[in-house]
Motif scaffolding. Structure first.
Motif, PDB file in Angstrom:
ATOM      1  N   LYS A   1     -11.461  -0.176   9.892  1.00  0.00           N
ATOM      2  CA  LYS A   1     -12.516  -0.776   9.062  1.00  0.00           C
ATOM      3  C   LYS A   1     -13.783  -1.003   9.863  1.00  0.00           C
ATOM      4  O   LYS A   1     -13.767  -1.038  11.095  1.00  0.00           O
TER       5      LYS A   1
ATOM      6  N   HIS B   1      -6.622  -2.649  13.066  1.00  0.00           N
ATOM      7  CA  HIS B   1      -7.816  -1.948  12.564  1.00  0.00           C
ATOM      8  C   HIS B   1      -8.756  -1.631  13.731  1.00  0.00           C
ATOM      9  O   HIS B   1      -9.316  -0.547  13.815  1.00  0.00           O
TER      10      HIS B   1
ATOM     11  N   SER C   1      -1.815 -12.407   3.668  1.00  0.00           N
ATOM     12  CA  SER C   1      -3.272 -12.511   3.515  1.00  0.00           C
ATOM     13  C   SER C   1      -3.734 -11.975   2.161  1.00  0.00           C
ATOM     14  O   SER C   1      -4.686 -12.501   1.588  1.00  0.00           O
TER      15      SER C   1
ATOM     16  N   SER D   1      -9.802 -10.714   3.424  1.00  0.00           N
ATOM     17  CA  SER D   1      -8.858  -9.720   3.932  1.00  0.00           C
ATOM     18  C   SER D   1      -8.961  -8.487   3.038  1.00  0.00           C
ATOM     19  O   SER D   1      -8.913  -8.613   1.805  1.00  0.00           O
ATOM     20  N   GLY D   2      -9.089  -7.329   3.658  1.00  0.00           N
ATOM     21  CA  GLY D   2      -9.305  -6.107   2.878  1.00  0.00           C
ATOM     22  C   GLY D   2      -8.267  -5.898   1.796  1.00  0.00           C
ATOM     23  O   GLY D   2      -8.604  -5.670   0.623  1.00  0.00           O
ATOM     24  N   SER D   3      -6.995  -5.997   2.157  1.00  0.00           N
ATOM     25  CA  SER D   3      -5.947  -5.696   1.173  1.00  0.00           C
ATOM     26  C   SER D   3      -5.954  -6.695   0.015  1.00  0.00           C
ATOM     27  O   SER D   3      -5.437  -6.396  -1.064  1.00  0.00           O
TER      28      SER D   3
ATOM     29  N   SER E   1      -3.240  -7.451  11.788  1.00  0.00           N
ATOM     30  CA  SER E   1      -3.943  -6.353  11.120  1.00  0.00           C
ATOM     31  C   SER E   1      -5.313  -6.150  11.748  1.00  0.00           C
ATOM     32  O   SER E   1      -5.739  -5.017  11.976  1.00  0.00           O
TER      33      SER E   1
ATOM     34  N   ASP F   1       4.840  -1.505   6.401  1.00  0.00           N
ATOM     35  CA  ASP F   1       3.562  -2.101   6.770  1.00  0.00           C
ATOM     36  C   ASP F   1       3.458  -1.997   8.280  1.00  0.00           C
ATOM     37  O   ASP F   1       4.264  -1.323   8.895  1.00  0.00           O
TER      38      ASP F   1
ATOM     39  N   TYR G   1      -4.676   1.453   4.147  1.00  0.00           N
ATOM     40  CA  TYR G   1      -5.999   1.080   4.700  1.00  0.00           C
ATOM     41  C   TYR G   1      -5.754   0.747   6.165  1.00  0.00           C
ATOM     42  O   TYR G   1      -5.018  -0.182   6.480  1.00  0.00           O
TER      43      TYR G   1
ATOM     44  N   ALA H   1       0.840  -1.205   0.000  1.00  0.00           N
ATOM     45  CA  ALA H   1       0.000   0.000   0.000  1.00  0.00           C
ATOM     46  C   ALA H   1       0.872   1.251   0.000  1.00  0.00           C
ATOM     47  O   ALA H   1       1.825   1.355   0.784  1.00  0.00           O
TER      48      ALA H   1
ATOM     49  N   ARG I   1      -7.229  -5.704  -3.453  1.00  0.00           N
ATOM     50  CA  ARG I   1      -6.355  -4.953  -4.375  1.00  0.00           C
ATOM     51  C   ARG I   1      -5.379  -5.850  -5.125  1.00  0.00           C
ATOM     52  O   ARG I   1      -4.681  -5.368  -6.026  1.00  0.00           O
TER      53      ARG I   1
ATOM     54  N   GLN J   1     -14.740  -5.943   6.336  1.00  0.00           N
ATOM     55  CA  GLN J   1     -13.704  -5.217   5.612  1.00  0.00           C
ATOM     56  C   GLN J   1     -14.272  -4.063   4.784  1.00  0.00           C
ATOM     57  O   GLN J   1     -13.955  -3.920   3.604  1.00  0.00           O
TER      58      GLN J   1
HETATM   59  C1  DP6 Z   1      -1.017  -1.884   7.115  1.00  0.00           C
HETATM   60  O1  DP6 Z   1      -5.786  -6.262   4.742  1.00  0.00           O
HETATM   61  O2  DP6 Z   1      -4.193  -7.272   6.391  1.00  0.00           O
HETATM   62  O3  DP6 Z   1      -0.984  -3.465   5.351  1.00  0.00           O
HETATM   63  O4  DP6 Z   1      -8.710  -6.651   6.276  1.00  0.00           O
HETATM   64  O5  DP6 Z   1      -8.132  -7.251   8.617  1.00  0.00           O
HETATM   65  O6  DP6 Z   1      -7.285  -8.652   6.730  1.00  0.00           O
HETATM   66  P1  DP6 Z   1      -7.704  -7.276   7.197  1.00  0.00           P
HETATM   67  O7  DP6 Z   1      -6.399  -6.373   7.168  1.00  0.00           O
HETATM   68  P2  DP6 Z   1      -5.245  -6.269   6.107  1.00  0.00           P
HETATM   69  O8  DP6 Z   1      -4.683  -4.817   6.472  1.00  0.00           O
HETATM   70  C2  DP6 Z   1      -3.602  -4.269   5.777  1.00  0.00           C
HETATM   71  C3  DP6 Z   1      -3.042  -3.148   6.556  1.00  0.00           C
HETATM   72  C4  DP6 Z   1      -1.806  -2.504   5.970  1.00  0.00           C
HETATM   73  C5  DP6 Z   1      -2.143  -1.387   5.011  1.00  0.00           C
HETATM   74  C6  DP6 Z   1      -2.655  -1.776   3.650  1.00  0.00           C
HETATM   75  O9  DP6 Z   1      -2.270  -2.835   3.103  1.00  0.00           O
HETATM   76  O10 DP6 Z   1      -3.411  -0.969   3.082  1.00  0.00           O
END
Ligand code: DP6
Length: 367
Positions: free
Chosen positions: A42, A233, A131, A171-173, A229, A320, A39, A35, A176, A46
């Motif tokens: 949340k 969050h 993830s 997982s949110g990331s 993560s 990260d 992100y 990233a 992408r 997610q």
């Molecule tokens: C700091 O996607 O791992 O890498 O949705 O709970 O699985 P969950 O979290 P995750 O969060 C990533 C956080 C980060 C920033 C980013 O990748 O945007």
């Protein structure tokens, strides 16, 4: 900036459709991503508190092979999960939760037997978050299975759109990691087609230089993340600075979109670093006062900044939620930056280790 126009809403309508029994195997290899705009924070399932932008990587991948047996007579979800050829109870519990969440959007999951085999291209103890690659590879496999059973000939973009939606439930990331290059996920009122549910692949309007970017990951600490993560969050829910953060992240997304289209690498470096430090500042001021950087992390940051000042070359760092440092730079400076890493930075790494990666083309179907 041109993007795929994919305003399709994925429904969770129950369907009574029944298909012919079918067996098969699908296999997808999907990369991790880094990233640029983070992100962090949340709502359930997610739904991100702010939009984010990332580079999809090339080398750090998860390979997922899924054997399936579909029959309308199979009732209830049934799966076995193997990570690097072994059963793993911890991962299996997470996969179960994920499949349950995905099931309303993929009703055939209730009539499937699945044998899932996953492996990562990167070492277990490398500090790389898996993830994103894991859930994107699994989501692509599941949506592919759905396509095989239902015999759909959905256009290409619809397939990926749904895969991004499903990956996000894991997982949110991961939302992408469905596409290569540069991706945006999360709604932004000034960005057409942006969505909290799926990611947007930014295809046109990205200066070509950014598709040549390297991301060398300096391993300062190879151990598992100190703070997951999910926990990170969650801490944002009580963070006094959360509101300002969500506002500034939105602004950073707009600024980054302009930078990505202008090709201004110096502005890119300043914004990427600001974001990384903002993420860590948020952790420091969270209820637990987490300091995730190590002294070596700071030494690397100082070296990168003084090198940039001395040489004028646009090289920068991002982080990260951990101590490892991602060094970002374009291909045209790769000889110089490789020298910088080997001569000045690896001394701060765990056993001198670093992993070379770069912006990649996205997931591939293996078989
Ligand atoms: C700091 O996607 O791992 O890498 O949705 O709970 O699985 P969950 O979290 P995750 O969060 C990533 C956080 C980060 C920033 C980013 O990748 O945007």
């Amino acid at each position: 900036m041109n993007i795929y126009n994919v305003k399709q809403v994925i429904s969770s309508q129950p369907t009574n459709k029944v298909y012919a029994p079918k067996k098969g195997t699908v296999e997808w290899r999907s990369p991790s991503n880094i990233a640029l705009i983070k992100y962090w924070g949340k709502r359930p399932l997610q739904v991100p508190m702010n939009p984010s932008i990332s580079f999809t990587l090339q080398e750090a991948t998860t390979n997922t092979c899924v054997e399936y047996e579909y029959s309308p007579d199979n009732i209830g979800m049934c799966f076995e999960y193997y990570f690097e050829k072994e059963k793993n109870a911890g991962f299996e519990a997470r996969i179960r939760k994920f499949l349950e969440l995905a099931s309303p959007y993929m009703p055939i999951l209730q009539n499937l037997k699945l044998y899932i085999h996953s492996e990562n291209s990167f070492p277990h103890s490398s500090g790389i978050a898996s993830s994103a690659s894991a859930y994107s590879a699994l989501a692509l496999s599941l949506v592919d299975i759905e396509r095989e059973i239902e015999g759909d000939v959905d256009p290409h973009h619809k397939f990926y759109h749904k895969a991004s939606f499903v990956a996000r439930l894991g997982s949110g990331s991961a939302a992408r990691s469905i596409y290569g290059g540069v991706n945006l996920w999360g709604r932004h009122e000034n960005i057409e087609n942006s969505s909290d549910e799926t990611c947007l692949h930014l295809v046109d309007g990205i200066a070509p230089v950014f598709n040549t970017y390297h991301d060398d990951i300096l391993i300062v600490d190879p151990s598992e993340k100190k703070i997951s993560s999910s926990k990170g969050h969650e801490l944002m829910n009580e963070n006094d600075y959360a509101k300002q953060r969500f506002r500034s992240a939105k602004q950073h997304v707009e600024d980054m979109m302009k930078i990505l289209s202008s090709g201004n690498e110096h502005d890119f470096c300043l914004l990427v670093e600001k974001e990384a430090l903002e993420l860590h500042a948020l952790m420091m001021v969270s209820a637990q006062g987490n300091i995730l950087m190590k002294p070596q992390t700071l030494s690397i940051i100082e070296e990168i900044r003084s090198y940039r000042k001395e040489t004028g070359l646009p090289v920068c760092f991002t982080l990260d939620a951990g101590a490892n440092v991602h060094v970002l730079y374009s291909e045209k400076y790769s000889v110089e930056i490789k020298k910088l890493i080997e001569e000045k930075l690896t001394r701060y790494c765990y056993m001198g280790k670093y992993i070379k990666d770069k912006v990649g083309k996205g997931p591939i179907k293996v078989n």
